[in-house]
Scaffold this active site. Structure first.
Site, PDB file in Angstrom:
ATOM      1  N   PRO A   1      -3.872  -3.163   7.058  1.00  0.00           N
ATOM      2  CA  PRO A   1      -5.226  -3.123   7.622  1.00  0.00           C
ATOM      3  C   PRO A   1      -6.204  -3.868   6.716  1.00  0.00           C
ATOM      4  CG  PRO A   1      -4.618  -0.983   6.686  1.00  0.00           C
ATOM      5  CD  PRO A   1      -3.395  -1.837   6.638  1.00  0.00           C
ATOM      6  N   LEU A   2      -7.005  -4.735   7.296  1.00  0.00           N
ATOM      7  CA  LEU A   2      -7.930  -5.558   6.511  1.00  0.00           C
ATOM      8  C   LEU A   2      -9.289  -5.637   7.193  1.00  0.00           C
ATOM      9  CD1 LEU A   2      -5.405  -8.430   5.799  1.00  0.00           C
ATOM     10  CD2 LEU A   2      -6.347  -6.912   4.060  1.00  0.00           C
TER      11      LEU A   2
ATOM     12  N   TYR B   1     -12.821   7.046   1.329  1.00  0.00           N
ATOM     13  CA  TYR B   1     -13.635   7.261   2.520  1.00  0.00           C
ATOM     14  C   TYR B   1     -13.609   8.744   2.887  1.00  0.00           C
ATOM     15  CZ  TYR B   1     -13.759   2.266   2.461  1.00  0.00           C
ATOM     16  OH  TYR B   1     -13.955   0.981   2.048  1.00  0.00           O
TER      17      TYR B   1
ATOM     18  N   GLY C   1      -1.472  -7.659   2.628  1.00  0.00           N
ATOM     19  CA  GLY C   1      -2.878  -7.810   2.951  1.00  0.00           C
ATOM     20  C   GLY C   1      -3.317  -9.254   2.813  1.00  0.00           C
ATOM     21  N   LYS C   2      -3.673  -9.633   1.593  1.00  0.00           N
ATOM     22  CA  LYS C   2      -4.273 -10.942   1.360  1.00  0.00           C
ATOM     23  C   LYS C   2      -3.349 -12.088   1.804  1.00  0.00           C
ATOM     24  CE  LYS C   2      -5.164  -9.602  -2.972  1.00  0.00           C
ATOM     25  NZ  LYS C   2      -4.987  -8.139  -2.914  1.00  0.00           N
TER      26      LYS C   2
HETATM   27  C1  LIG Z   1     -10.455  -8.039   2.465  1.00  0.00           C
HETATM   28  C2  LIG Z   1      -9.727  -6.744   2.441  1.00  0.00           C
HETATM   29  C3  LIG Z   1     -10.018  -5.774   3.406  1.00  0.00           C
HETATM   30  C4  LIG Z   1      -9.316  -4.552   3.404  1.00  0.00           C
HETATM   31  N1  LIG Z   1      -9.570  -3.622   4.374  1.00  0.00           N
HETATM   32  C5  LIG Z   1      -8.828  -2.478   4.443  1.00  0.00           C
HETATM   33  C6  LIG Z   1      -9.004  -1.554   5.510  1.00  0.00           C
HETATM   34  O1  LIG Z   1      -9.800  -1.746   6.452  1.00  0.00           O
HETATM   35  N2  LIG Z   1      -8.236  -0.433   5.496  1.00  0.00           N
HETATM   36  C7  LIG Z   1      -7.323  -0.172   4.497  1.00  0.00           C
HETATM   37  O2  LIG Z   1      -6.653   0.869   4.525  1.00  0.00           O
HETATM   38  N3  LIG Z   1      -7.119  -1.059   3.506  1.00  0.00           N
HETATM   39  C8  LIG Z   1      -7.826  -2.202   3.455  1.00  0.00           C
HETATM   40  N4  LIG Z   1      -7.592  -3.116   2.460  1.00  0.00           N
HETATM   41  C9  LIG Z   1      -6.444  -2.915   1.536  1.00  0.00           C
HETATM   42  C10 LIG Z   1      -5.221  -3.658   2.073  1.00  0.00           C
HETATM   43  O3  LIG Z   1      -4.744  -3.051   3.272  1.00  0.00           O
HETATM   44  C11 LIG Z   1      -4.058  -3.697   1.050  1.00  0.00           C
HETATM   45  O4  LIG Z   1      -3.649  -2.384   0.748  1.00  0.00           O
HETATM   46  C12 LIG Z   1      -4.480  -4.407  -0.222  1.00  0.00           C
HETATM   47  O5  LIG Z   1      -5.070  -5.659   0.071  1.00  0.00           O
HETATM   48  C13 LIG Z   1      -3.283  -4.628  -1.171  1.00  0.00           C
HETATM   49  O6  LIG Z   1      -2.324  -5.439  -0.571  1.00  0.00           O
HETATM   50  P1  LIG Z   1      -2.181  -7.004  -0.949  1.00  0.00           P
HETATM   51  O7  LIG Z   1      -2.001  -7.086  -2.436  1.00  0.00           O
HETATM   52  O8  LIG Z   1      -0.957  -7.425  -0.176  1.00  0.00           O
HETATM   53  O9  LIG Z   1      -3.428  -7.679  -0.489  1.00  0.00           O
HETATM   54  C14 LIG Z   1      -8.313  -4.312   2.422  1.00  0.00           C
HETATM   55  C15 LIG Z   1      -8.060  -5.303   1.444  1.00  0.00           C
HETATM   56  C16 LIG Z   1      -8.734  -6.503   1.463  1.00  0.00           C
HETATM   57  C17 LIG Z   1      -8.407  -7.557   0.430  1.00  0.00           C
END
Ligand SMILES: Cc1cc2nc3c(=O)[nH]c(=O)nc-3n(C[C@H](O)[C@H](O)[C@H](O)COP(=O)(O)O)c2cc1C
Length: 362
Positions: free
Chosen positions: A27-28, A125, A263-264
């Site tokens: 989720p992002l 949250y 995510g990213k």
């Molecule tokens: C821009 C951005 C927005 C995110 N929004 C959410 C979100 O809405 N809900 C959530 O549970 N995590 C959110 N996250 C966390 C990501 O889901 C994920 O756990 C985190 O980016 C680590 O994974 P990665 O290293 O593959 O990016 C967000 C992260 C980023 C960078």
């Protein structure tokens, strides 16, 4: 480039859902749903990242007006919002994807065409504010012992499961995180308590975030601290936090997890499973300078915040495509490449703070 069978691309059955690979879209939050409504570009974003049998978890979506905490995040509490989500969901389904909506805050839930929902019990949250003892100072049955602090989360999970069936409910937890000053003095006990209770409720999946990932000599070090949680959980386990192709394969082949959420990397590489298959190169994510981020947060200027979102949520391809008439962008027609290495198109937009050009290549 030759495609090779890798653990990340092996099939997996998650309850009623047959996944053809284990690369999950985490989720992002994207802060682009003006008036809390998902628009055409949201459809584009998710359909670009959908794949046959691939699990996509949508950005955190508010289910009441009071659930909203960031500008331009989507909602799903009005008829208009539900209608606006429909084409987004259809776009993912057309490509054979499995689509869950991450909801935050509490209340009624229906799947509204999504395949299921993920309840956001992470990152400081509302629900996590009940769960963690650094911020929960209640003296009623929702405060004090771990049982009491988890009561609210479990009531939300139970209510959602009663509404749509526990086989369509996922839960996201981050016991080790310290977001928004929300941390716990005993994250292991907290996480295990939640997991045992979620087992009793028959929750479909638990998506858990690694403790903060560090880089050593420019290489990401995954803490691998979640094994005891994974062993205790009866359903599907998803990990996230700093994974790349190599670490994801390792985690699956060693039985550390069932699925890996990205995510990213999924933001910057819409065809991520394909790139994993081909072991193709990846677009790097761009993070704004910390000072710029702070400036944006402190600013009350919504344009600045929007620009900030553009930088932070670096999926410029989607944005530029949608804003093709904007003066500082030019039209692009993006299609994830079969070769997994689309590297042809160049997009640029103007950096509102220092007027330097920045580019993403696809
Ligand atoms: C821009 C951005 C927005 C995110 N929004 C959410 C979100 O809405 N809900 C959530 O549970 N995590 C959110 N996250 C966390 C990501 O889901 C994920 O756990 C985190 O980016 C680590 O994974 P990665 O290293 O593959 O990016 C967000 C992260 C980023 C960078």
């Amino acid at each position: 480039m030759e495609a090779k069978a890798i653990p990340l691309l092996s099939p997996y059955t998650m309850g009623r859902f047959r996944l053809s690979h284990r690369v999950v879209h985490a989720p992002l939050t994207r802060s682009r749903c003006y008036n809390s409504l998902p628009q055409e570009h949201v459809s584009l974003y998710y359909s670009q990242r959908a794949s046959e049998g691939g699990l996509i978890i949508a950005e955190a979506t508010g289910i009441s007006e009071t659930a909203q905490g960031y500008p331009n995040t989507p909602g799903i509490w009005t008829r208009e919002q539900v209608e606006a989500w429909k084409p987004v969901v259809e776009g993912v389904h057309r490509k054979g994807g499995v689509f869950f909506c991450q909801i935050w805050h509490v209340g009624r839930a229906s799947t509204y065409g999504f395949d299921g929902v993920e309840i956001h019990c992470a990152f400081g949250y509302l629900i996590e504010q009940f769960m963690k003892d650094s911020v929960n100072d209640r003296t009623d049955k929702y405060g004090g012992s771990v049982e009491n602090r988890c009561r609210f989360a479990l009531e939300v999970i139970q209510a959602t499961a009663d509404e749509i069936g526990s086989d369509r409910v996922g839960v996201r937890l981050s016991p080790y995180s310290n977001c928004l000053d929300c941390w716990d003095s005993d994250p292991d006990a907290l996480g295990l308590y939640m997991i045992q209770a979620m087992n009793k409720l028959g929750v479909l999946y638990c998506s858990m975030v690694e403790p903060e990932v560090v880089k050593v000599e420019d290489k990401v070090q995954i803490p691998y601290k979640l094994l005891h949680f994974r062993k205790a959980f009866a359903g599907t386990f998803i990990v996230a936090g700093g994974y790349n192709r190599e670490e994801g394969n390792k985690a699956i082949s060693e039985g550390y997890t069932d699925l890996v959420a990205y995510g990213k990397w999924f933001l910057a590489n819409p065809d991520l499973p394909k790139r994993f298959e081909l072991n193709a190169s990846f677009e790097q994510v761009l993070l704004p300078d910390v000072t710029v981020m702070i400036q944006a947060f402190c600013s009350e200027d919504s344009d600045v915040l929007l620009c900030f979102a553009r930088f932070l949520f670096y999926d410029l391809v989607t944005l530029v495509h949608w804003e093709q008439n904007a003066a500082d962008c030019r039209e692009v027609d993006y299609e994830p490449s079969d070769s997994g290495n689309a590297g042809k198109e160049k997009i640029s937009a103007r950096d509102p703070w220092n007027s330097k050009e920045f580019c993403l290549r696809f």
